[in-house]
Design a protein around this motif. Structure first.
Motif, PDB file in Angstrom:
ATOM      1  N   GLY A 230       0.796  -1.215   0.000  1.00 30.04           N
ATOM      2  CA  GLY A 230       0.000   0.000   0.000  1.00 30.04           C
ATOM      3  C   GLY A 230       0.831   1.269   0.000  1.00 30.04           C
ATOM      4  N   GLU A 231       0.182   2.361   0.330  1.00 31.63           N
ATOM      5  CA  GLU A 231       0.814   3.681   0.266  1.00 31.63           C
ATOM      6  C   GLU A 231       2.018   3.790   1.194  1.00 31.63           C
ATOM      7  N   ASN A 232       1.913   3.226   2.398  1.00 33.47           N
ATOM      8  CA  ASN A 232       3.020   3.323   3.350  1.00 33.47           C
ATOM      9  C   ASN A 232       4.252   2.578   2.844  1.00 33.47           C
ATOM     10  N   GLY A 233       4.030   1.414   2.253  1.00 35.06           N
ATOM     11  CA  GLY A 233       5.143   0.672   1.679  1.00 35.06           C
ATOM     12  C   GLY A 233       5.790   1.424   0.529  1.00 35.06           C
ATOM     13  N   ASP A 234       4.969   2.052  -0.311  1.00 38.87           N
ATOM     14  CA  ASP A 234       5.494   2.850  -1.430  1.00 38.87           C
ATOM     15  C   ASP A 234       6.376   3.988  -0.921  1.00 38.87           C
ATOM     16  N   LYS A 235       5.930   4.635   0.150  1.00 36.54           N
ATOM     17  CA  LYS A 235       6.704   5.749   0.715  1.00 36.54           C
ATOM     18  C   LYS A 235       8.046   5.263   1.256  1.00 36.54           C
ATOM     19  N   PHE A 236       8.037   4.117   1.903  1.00 36.70           N
ATOM     20  CA  PHE A 236       9.294   3.578   2.424  1.00 36.70           C
ATOM     21  C   PHE A 236      10.240   3.215   1.283  1.00 36.70           C
ATOM     22  N   ALA A 237       9.711   2.593   0.235  1.00 35.90           N
ATOM     23  CA  ALA A 237      10.544   2.233  -0.916  1.00 35.90           C
ATOM     24  C   ALA A 237      11.184   3.472  -1.538  1.00 35.90           C
ATOM     25  N   THR A 238      10.420   4.533  -1.656  1.00 36.34           N
ATOM     26  CA  THR A 238      10.946   5.787  -2.198  1.00 36.34           C
ATOM     27  C   THR A 238      12.030   6.359  -1.287  1.00 36.34           C
ATOM     28  N   TYR A 239      11.841   6.205   0.011  1.00 36.07           N
ATOM     29  CA  TYR A 239      12.839   6.686   0.968  1.00 36.07           C
ATOM     30  C   TYR A 239      14.131   5.875   0.862  1.00 36.07           C
ATOM     31  N   LEU A 240      14.014   4.569   0.642  1.00 32.99           N
ATOM     32  CA  LEU A 240      15.200   3.737   0.436  1.00 32.99           C
ATOM     33  C   LEU A 240      15.995   4.215  -0.773  1.00 32.99           C
ATOM     34  N   GLN A 241      15.288   4.550  -1.851  1.00 33.33           N
ATOM     35  CA  GLN A 241      15.966   5.064  -3.042  1.00 33.33           C
ATOM     36  C   GLN A 241      16.750   6.333  -2.701  1.00 33.33           C
ATOM     37  N   LYS A 242      16.133   7.212  -1.932  1.00 32.94           N
ATOM     38  CA  LYS A 242      16.783   8.452  -1.515  1.00 32.94           C
ATOM     39  C   LYS A 242      18.057   8.161  -0.720  1.00 32.94           C
ATOM     40  N   LEU A 243      17.986   7.247   0.239  1.00 32.41           N
ATOM     41  CA  LEU A 243      19.155   6.912   1.048  1.00 32.41           C
ATOM     42  C   LEU A 243      20.255   6.278   0.205  1.00 32.41           C
ATOM     43  N   GLY A 244      19.859   5.513  -0.815  1.00 36.34           N
ATOM     44  CA  GLY A 244      20.850   4.935  -1.715  1.00 36.34           C
ATOM     45  C   GLY A 244      21.528   5.993  -2.566  1.00 36.34           C
ATOM     46  N   GLN A 245      20.748   6.917  -3.091  1.00 33.43           N
ATOM     47  CA  GLN A 245      21.300   7.990  -3.920  1.00 33.43           C
ATOM     48  C   GLN A 245      22.237   8.888  -3.122  1.00 33.43           C
ATOM     49  N   GLU A 246      21.942   9.065  -1.843  1.00 36.33           N
ATOM     50  CA  GLU A 246      22.779   9.898  -0.981  1.00 36.33           C
ATOM     51  C   GLU A 246      23.954   9.124  -0.391  1.00 36.33           C
ATOM     52  N   LYS A 247      24.067   7.838  -0.721  1.00 36.64           N
ATOM     53  CA  LYS A 247      25.131   6.962  -0.235  1.00 36.64           C
ATOM     54  C   LYS A 247      25.104   6.768   1.282  1.00 36.64           C
ATOM     55  N   VAL A 248      23.939   7.016   1.873  1.00 39.58           N
ATOM     56  CA  VAL A 248      23.773   6.679   3.284  1.00 39.58           C
ATOM     57  C   VAL A 248      23.743   5.157   3.419  1.00 39.58           C
ATOM     58  N   LEU A 249      23.085   4.504   2.465  1.00 39.56           N
ATOM     59  CA  LEU A 249      23.068   3.045   2.388  1.00 39.56           C
ATOM     60  C   LEU A 249      23.878   2.614   1.182  1.00 39.56           C
ATOM     61  N   ASP A 250      24.632   1.517   1.350  1.00 36.95           N
ATOM     62  CA  ASP A 250      25.514   1.055   0.281  1.00 36.95           C
ATOM     63  C   ASP A 250      25.567  -0.469   0.301  1.00 36.95           C
ATOM     64  N   PRO A 251      25.181  -1.132  -0.804  1.00 36.17           N
ATOM     65  CA  PRO A 251      25.239  -2.598  -0.850  1.00 36.17           C
ATOM     66  C   PRO A 251      26.639  -3.153  -0.639  1.00 36.17           C
ATOM     67  N   ALA A 252      27.666  -2.331  -0.812  1.00 36.47           N
ATOM     68  CA  ALA A 252      29.041  -2.811  -0.633  1.00 36.47           C
ATOM     69  C   ALA A 252      29.420  -2.951   0.835  1.00 36.47           C
ATOM     70  N   LEU A 253      28.584  -2.435   1.715  1.00 34.59           N
ATOM     71  CA  LEU A 253      28.898  -2.459   3.148  1.00 34.59           C
ATOM     72  C   LEU A 253      28.088  -3.537   3.862  1.00 34.59           C
ATOM     73  N   GLY A 254      28.718  -4.673   4.088  1.00 33.24           N
ATOM     74  CA  GLY A 254      28.103  -5.735   4.871  1.00 33.24           C
ATOM     75  C   GLY A 254      28.444  -5.584   6.341  1.00 33.24           C
ATOM     76  N   GLY A 255      28.162  -6.608   7.121  1.00 29.10           N
ATOM     77  CA  GLY A 255      28.369  -6.534   8.562  1.00 29.10           C
ATOM     78  C   GLY A 255      29.808  -6.265   8.961  1.00 29.10           C
ATOM     79  N   ASP A 256      30.750  -7.011   8.393  1.00 31.44           N
ATOM     80  CA  ASP A 256      32.158  -6.822   8.748  1.00 31.44           C
ATOM     81  C   ASP A 256      32.651  -5.440   8.349  1.00 31.44           C
ATOM     82  N   GLN A 257      32.194  -4.967   7.194  1.00 29.94           N
ATOM     83  CA  GLN A 257      32.656  -3.671   6.704  1.00 29.94           C
ATOM     84  C   GLN A 257      32.191  -2.514   7.597  1.00 29.94           C
ATOM     85  N   VAL A 258      30.914  -2.546   8.012  1.00 29.92           N
ATOM     86  CA  VAL A 258      30.428  -1.446   8.860  1.00 29.92           C
ATOM     87  C   VAL A 258      31.064  -1.508  10.246  1.00 29.92           C
TER      88      VAL A 258
END
Length: 420
Positions: A230-258
């Motif tokens: 629903g709408e809440n899930g859509d908003k969260f997905a859009t927020y994830l995209q934002k965090l990815g674009q800002e490099k706050v989240l990065d798939p290259a950073l796993g548990g050991d890396q962080v």
């Protein structure tokens, strides 16, 4: 130190009524004199043997507790160590044959499988349920009944390096990111992902958008109805995209890396659990533990994992099993001893409030109203869809975040439907 045996008689009213007419070599011998003129009846003597299964990760924590129980009650406890990879499946397969234990110590997310296989009995905490953290009781609640007595909880939270930032003023996650960036380090805040994604560590942000993985009944039981669409899930997905674009989240950073990045002072913040904070403090870092700020406007609720005790549906000694699980394991003194031995926060609120470790106290505050990890069978099939979609959104492969999220929800629902 704990409730007297006469008080126990009130909890086990029906069981004691049935045993009052004679003796039971497995559960004790009861007085047969009926009360007269308001005189107290005598509770049954606790005799017999209680068999308990524990895996290698919990055996050392439980040994002194079991010894204390034996000393106080005179009951012999046969503590059996089982391999962690086998204990759960062995319990499910052996209980129906009468070869299983009376009590098993384990994680709350075993509850759904145990209940569906008919191998555990519900327990009656009564008013005592209010003495535990809400999430701890909900964790062992299935279809409106409680099936385990909780003794320890763990969850993730926001950990701050006080040498980089001595205080946190942010009240939202966006403000936290801004504070982190202003600190001038490589990363504003670290949240592990990896190439498979990590929905567990992102769950506080997701719940702050009111998009839980499954909906819950009023009593805390999870339903099989997905709650992240629903709408809440859509908003969260859009927020994830934002965090990815800002490099706050990065798939290259796993548990050991962080972990290594935080140890190296490359970020003032990391979202993680107590399994890493010991390494941080051992390395000499001065840290504080705080709740994860909201990203979507509602409370950010991390998943909460709970340890506890289950009673076998085929227990040969249900009176003894109830005495250990509902009367002994739930006392403040015992919960405190379990905390000292295992280093996990007590599930009992009075015991947790007396924990003088500021790091663990911070985790307690962050998880006090958290979301128990769902124990329903449908949960197992959700992780792959969930993590894969999130990392595709974060990494930019899914350019339409809401569309990718809706496809994920459809696939999740298909997995639920095919299993029912």
């Amino acid at each position: 130190m704990r409730r007297s045996i006469p008080a126990f008689a009130a909890v086990l009213g029906l069981a004691l009524t049935l045993t009052a007419c004679g003796s039971d070599s497995d559960g004790g011998t009861a007085e047969t004199t009926a009360p007269a003129g308001g005189e107290e009846t005598t509770a049954p003597a606790l005799t017999g043997t209680l068999t308990m299964w524990v895996d290698e990760t919990r055996i050392d924590v439980m040994k002194p507790i079991v010894e204390q129980f034996q000393t106080e009650t005179g009951v012999k406890v046969d503590l059996v160590q089982k391999v962690s990879g086998d204990i759960r499946t062995d319990f499910v397969s052996q209980v129906p044959t009468g070869e299983g234990p009376d009590v098993i110590i384990g994680a709350h997310d075993w509850t759904g499988e145990f209940v569906n296989n008919g191998v555990v009995a519900p327990i009656q905490l009564g008013d005592k349920a209010e003495e535990f953290s809400t999430s701890a009781v909900q964790a062992f609640t299935y279809d409106g009944q409680i099936y385990g007595a909780p003794y320890a909880i763990e969850n993730i939270a926001l950990v701050r390096n006080n040498a980089i930032l001595p205080e946190t003023k942010a009240t939202t996650f966006d403000e936290l990111v801004a504070e982190g960036k202003a600190a001038g380090k490589t990363y504003s805040v670290l949240i592990q992902q990896g190439d498979q994604g990590d929905a567990y560590h992102l769950y506080p942000l997701q719940t702050s958008f009111d998009a839980p993985i499954f909906t819950q009944d009023a009593d805390g039981s999870y339903t099989s109805e997905l709650g992240l669409g629903g709408e809440n899930g859509d908003k969260f997905a859009t927020y994830l995209q934002k965090l990815g674009q800002e490099k706050v989240l990065d798939p290259a950073l796993g548990g050991d890396q962080v972990k290594e990045a935080f140890l190296a002072g490359e970020s003032p913040y990391i979202v993680t659990g107590p399994w890493y904070t010991t390494e941080f403090t051992n390395a000499g870092l001065d840290i504080s533990v705080l709740p994860v700020p909201s990203a979507g406007g509602s409370e950010a609720k991390p998943f909460v994992g709970v340890q506890g005790a289950f009673i076998s549906a085929k227990s040969k000694n249900p009176v003894l099993a109830n005495e250990f699980v509902t009367n002994f394991l739930t006392t403040e003194a015992v919960q405190t001893e379990l905390y000292k031995a295992g280093g996990r926060l007590p599930a009992l609120k009075t015991a947790a409030a007396k924990v003088d470790d500021p790091v663990l106290a911070g985790f307690n505050e962050a998880g006090a109203t958290g979301a128990p990890m769902p124990s329903i069978p449908e949960m197992g099939a959700m992780w792959q869809f969930w993590g894969t979609t999130q990392v595709q959104i974060i990494g930019g492969q899914a350019t339409d975040p809401a569309g990718a999220w809706n496809t994920m929800v459809t696939n999740m629902q298909g997995a639920i439907d095919s299993a029912s």
